[in-house]
Design an enzyme around this catalytic site. Structure first.
Site, PDB file in Angstrom:
ATOM      1  N   LYS A 139      29.510   5.298  -4.893  1.00 27.84           N
ATOM      2  CA  LYS A 139      29.917   6.284  -4.228  1.00 27.84           C
ATOM      3  C   LYS A 139      30.291   7.806  -4.528  1.00 27.84           C
ATOM      4  O   LYS A 139      31.157   6.939  -6.390  1.00 27.84           O
ATOM      5  CB  LYS A 139      30.820   6.832  -2.849  1.00 27.84           C
ATOM      6  CG  LYS A 139      29.450   5.463  -2.113  1.00 27.84           C
ATOM      7  CD  LYS A 139      30.540   4.976  -0.915  1.00 27.84           C
ATOM      8  CE  LYS A 139      29.197   4.439   0.141  1.00 27.84           C
ATOM      9  NZ  LYS A 139      30.442   4.346   1.541  1.00 27.84           N
ATOM     10  N   TYR A 188      22.063   8.639   7.015  1.00 25.33           N
ATOM     11  CA  TYR A 188      23.788   7.688   6.943  1.00 25.33           C
ATOM     12  C   TYR A 188      23.539   8.031   8.698  1.00 25.33           C
ATOM     13  O   TYR A 188      23.768   8.251   9.633  1.00 25.33           O
ATOM     14  CB  TYR A 188      25.099   8.253   7.023  1.00 25.33           C
ATOM     15  CG  TYR A 188      24.937   7.498   5.641  1.00 25.33           C
ATOM     16  CD1 TYR A 188      25.394   6.581   5.872  1.00 25.33           C
ATOM     17  CD2 TYR A 188      25.966   7.840   4.787  1.00 25.33           C
ATOM     18  CE1 TYR A 188      25.871   5.494   4.360  1.00 25.33           C
ATOM     19  CE2 TYR A 188      26.270   7.505   3.281  1.00 25.33           C
ATOM     20  CZ  TYR A 188      26.595   6.032   3.577  1.00 25.33           C
ATOM     21  OH  TYR A 188      26.826   5.375   2.498  1.00 25.33           O
ATOM     22  N   PHE A 206      33.229   9.691  12.484  1.00 23.61           N
ATOM     23  CA  PHE A 206      33.891   9.982  10.470  1.00 23.61           C
ATOM     24  C   PHE A 206      32.458  10.389  10.193  1.00 23.61           C
ATOM     25  O   PHE A 206      31.837  10.118   8.812  1.00 23.61           O
ATOM     26  CB  PHE A 206      33.896   8.264  10.310  1.00 23.61           C
ATOM     27  CG  PHE A 206      33.244   7.042  10.383  1.00 23.61           C
ATOM     28  CD1 PHE A 206      32.531   7.161   9.689  1.00 23.61           C
ATOM     29  CD2 PHE A 206      33.192   6.342  11.204  1.00 23.61           C
ATOM     30  CE1 PHE A 206      31.053   6.086   9.124  1.00 23.61           C
ATOM     31  CE2 PHE A 206      32.437   5.358  11.396  1.00 23.61           C
ATOM     32  CZ  PHE A 206      31.376   5.677  10.561  1.00 23.61           C
ATOM     33  N   ARG A 256      27.257  -7.812  -0.585  1.00 24.90           N
ATOM     34  CA  ARG A 256      27.754  -7.280   0.737  1.00 24.90           C
ATOM     35  C   ARG A 256      28.863  -8.848  -0.025  1.00 24.90           C
ATOM     36  O   ARG A 256      29.335  -7.907   0.723  1.00 24.90           O
ATOM     37  CB  ARG A 256      27.591  -7.851   1.344  1.00 24.90           C
ATOM     38  CG  ARG A 256      25.753  -6.863   1.981  1.00 24.90           C
ATOM     39  CD  ARG A 256      25.419  -7.254   3.231  1.00 24.90           C
ATOM     40  NE  ARG A 256      26.541  -6.126   4.835  1.00 24.90           N
ATOM     41  CZ  ARG A 256      26.708  -5.113   4.698  1.00 24.90           C
ATOM     42  NH1 ARG A 256      26.516  -4.650   4.353  1.00 24.90           N
ATOM     43  NH2 ARG A 256      28.190  -5.223   5.841  1.00 24.90           N
ATOM     44  N   THR A 275      34.122  -3.344   4.051  1.00 24.72           N
ATOM     45  CA  THR A 275      34.114  -2.031   4.803  1.00 24.72           C
ATOM     46  C   THR A 275      35.297  -1.365   4.377  1.00 24.72           C
ATOM     47  O   THR A 275      35.650  -0.224   3.151  1.00 24.72           O
ATOM     48  CB  THR A 275      33.646  -1.254   5.866  1.00 24.72           C
ATOM     49  OG1 THR A 275      32.346  -1.922   6.216  1.00 24.72           O
ATOM     50  CG2 THR A 275      33.738   0.404   6.146  1.00 24.72           C
ATOM     51  N   ARG A 301      35.615  -3.189  -3.750  1.00 22.73           N
ATOM     52  CA  ARG A 301      36.376  -2.210  -2.903  1.00 22.73           C
ATOM     53  C   ARG A 301      37.374  -2.565  -2.386  1.00 22.73           C
ATOM     54  O   ARG A 301      38.594  -1.903  -2.880  1.00 22.73           O
ATOM     55  CB  ARG A 301      35.723  -2.332  -0.872  1.00 22.73           C
ATOM     56  CG  ARG A 301      34.040  -1.914  -1.392  1.00 22.73           C
ATOM     57  CD  ARG A 301      33.714  -1.691   0.349  1.00 22.73           C
ATOM     58  NE  ARG A 301      32.507  -1.364   0.692  1.00 22.73           N
ATOM     59  CZ  ARG A 301      31.651  -1.187   1.496  1.00 22.73           C
ATOM     60  NH1 ARG A 301      31.682  -2.861   2.291  1.00 22.73           N
ATOM     61  NH2 ARG A 301      30.738  -1.145   1.887  1.00 22.73           N
ATOM     62  N   ASN A 305      34.674   4.816  -0.604  1.00 24.25           N
ATOM     63  CA  ASN A 305      35.209   2.952  -0.415  1.00 24.25           C
ATOM     64  C   ASN A 305      34.548   2.596  -1.879  1.00 24.25           C
ATOM     65  O   ASN A 305      33.617   1.223  -1.780  1.00 24.25           O
ATOM     66  CB  ASN A 305      34.864   1.767   0.931  1.00 24.25           C
ATOM     67  CG  ASN A 305      33.182   2.570   1.582  1.00 24.25           C
ATOM     68  OD1 ASN A 305      32.933   3.225   0.539  1.00 24.25           O
ATOM     69  ND2 ASN A 305      33.230   1.354   2.551  1.00 24.25           N
ATOM     70  N   HIS A 307      27.671   1.260  -1.144  1.00 23.62           N
ATOM     71  CA  HIS A 307      27.372   1.213   0.065  1.00 23.62           C
ATOM     72  C   HIS A 307      26.430   0.136  -0.879  1.00 23.62           C
ATOM     73  O   HIS A 307      26.021  -0.556  -1.717  1.00 23.62           O
ATOM     74  CB  HIS A 307      26.342   2.270   0.008  1.00 23.62           C
ATOM     75  CG  HIS A 307      25.219   2.203   1.053  1.00 23.62           C
ATOM     76  ND1 HIS A 307      25.469   1.548   2.777  1.00 23.62           N
ATOM     77  CD2 HIS A 307      24.319   2.033   1.275  1.00 23.62           C
ATOM     78  CE1 HIS A 307      24.795   1.326   3.329  1.00 23.62           C
ATOM     79  NE2 HIS A 307      24.191   1.265   2.458  1.00 23.62           N
ATOM     80  N   GLU A 331      15.908   1.979   3.031  1.00 24.38           N
ATOM     81  CA  GLU A 331      16.976   2.433   2.496  1.00 24.38           C
ATOM     82  C   GLU A 331      16.341   3.014   0.927  1.00 24.38           C
ATOM     83  O   GLU A 331      17.132   3.167   0.236  1.00 24.38           O
ATOM     84  CB  GLU A 331      18.785   1.859   2.042  1.00 24.38           C
ATOM     85  CG  GLU A 331      19.130   2.064   3.410  1.00 24.38           C
ATOM     86  CD  GLU A 331      20.793   1.275   3.670  1.00 24.38           C
ATOM     87  OE1 GLU A 331      21.650   1.829   4.670  1.00 24.38           O
ATOM     88  OE2 GLU A 331      20.960   0.319   2.267  1.00 24.38           O
TER      89      GLU A 331
HETATM   90  P1  CMP Z   1      28.743   2.664   3.889  1.00 25.20           P
HETATM   91  O1  CMP Z   1      29.121   0.269   3.376  1.00 25.20           O
HETATM   92  O2  CMP Z   1      28.567   3.351   3.109  1.00 25.20           O
HETATM   93  O3  CMP Z   1      28.446   2.469   5.651  1.00 25.20           O
HETATM   94  C1  CMP Z   1      28.832   3.630   6.017  1.00 25.20           C
HETATM   95  C2  CMP Z   1      29.668   4.276   5.651  1.00 25.20           C
HETATM   96  O4  CMP Z   1      30.410   4.547   6.751  1.00 25.20           O
HETATM   97  C3  CMP Z   1      30.999   2.816   5.126  1.00 25.20           C
HETATM   98  O5  CMP Z   1      30.702   2.493   3.691  1.00 25.20           O
HETATM   99  C4  CMP Z   1      32.023   4.220   4.738  1.00 25.20           C
HETATM  100  O6  CMP Z   1      31.834   4.677   4.056  1.00 25.20           O
HETATM  101  C5  CMP Z   1      32.268   4.936   6.705  1.00 25.20           C
HETATM  102  N1  CMP Z   1      33.192   3.889   7.027  1.00 25.20           N
HETATM  103  C6  CMP Z   1      33.069   3.344   7.534  1.00 25.20           C
HETATM  104  N2  CMP Z   1      33.826   3.137   8.661  1.00 25.20           N
HETATM  105  C7  CMP Z   1      34.210   3.785   9.102  1.00 25.20           C
HETATM  106  C8  CMP Z   1      35.397   4.471   9.253  1.00 25.20           C
HETATM  107  N3  CMP Z   1      35.969   3.745  10.527  1.00 25.20           N
HETATM  108  N4  CMP Z   1      36.316   5.783   9.072  1.00 25.20           N
HETATM  109  C9  CMP Z   1      35.554   6.679   8.199  1.00 25.20           C
HETATM  110  N5  CMP Z   1      34.617   6.015   7.605  1.00 25.20           N
HETATM  111  C10 CMP Z   1      33.893   4.980   7.625  1.00 25.20           C
END
Ligand code: CMP
Length: 140
Positions: free
Chosen positions: A11, A51, A59, A87, A93, A104, A114, A117, A128
């Site tokens: 990212k 997304y 968010f 994962r 996450t 992470r 984070n 992905h 994807e």
């Molecule tokens: P990702 O694995 O890319 O999938 C969805 C993304 O949404 C996640 O990683 C984070 O970057 C974001 N995300 C998930 N939960 C939250 C949250 N509670 N607040 C802000 N961003 C979030």
């Protein structure tokens, strides 16, 4: 065990801090092979399409803005059980609860920024990967 492919995104928070090499070193050390890779600047609309399943989340707007604020590296990882394996390497996450040694936990700035992905299921991985790559771009 089965050989799988999964989509990985490094990212903007990771590219901004020059972390692509260190993150991919952890990915490769886990036994996963990078079989496709490109560096892109996502348009906001591309981030929203990628997304789309999160569009009702509070968010969503912030996530799409964050994902299009700088370059990303999109890549396809291949290996035995690549989807759950990646994962595990990524960690939770929310970096504050991710296991030590995961990407992470080591590198993420926040739950949103984070660093990485990864696809969460076989169906998601197929969708994807096709979002960014054609079959001819996957080179094992
Ligand atoms: P990702 O694995 O890319 O999938 C969805 C993304 O949404 C996640 O990683 C984070 O970057 C974001 N995300 C998930 N939960 C939250 C949250 N509670 N607040 C802000 N961003 C979030």
């Amino acid at each position: 065990m089965a050989v799988q492919q999964t989509l990985s995104i490094l990212k903007p928070d990771a590219t901004r801090r020059n972390l692509t090499g260190r993150i991919n070193a952890l990915i490769e050390a886990s036994g996963l092979r990078i079989v496709a890779q490109k560096r892109l600047l996502l348009a906001r609309a591309q981030a929203e399409a990628f997304y789309a399943e999160h569009r009702e989340r509070p968010f969503f707007a912030s996530l799409c803005a964050t994902m299009s604020e700088g370059p990303v590296v999109v890549q396809v990882l291949e290996g035995e059980d690549a989807i759950p394996r990646y994962r595990t390497v990524m960690g939770a996450t929310n970096p504050t609860v991710a296991d030590p040694g995961t990407i992470r936990r080591e590198f993420a700035e926040s739950i949103e920024a984070n660093s990485v992905h990864g696809s969460d299921s076989l169906a998601t991985a197929n969708r994807e990967i096709a979002f960014f790559f054609s079959q001819t771009e996957l080179v094992g």
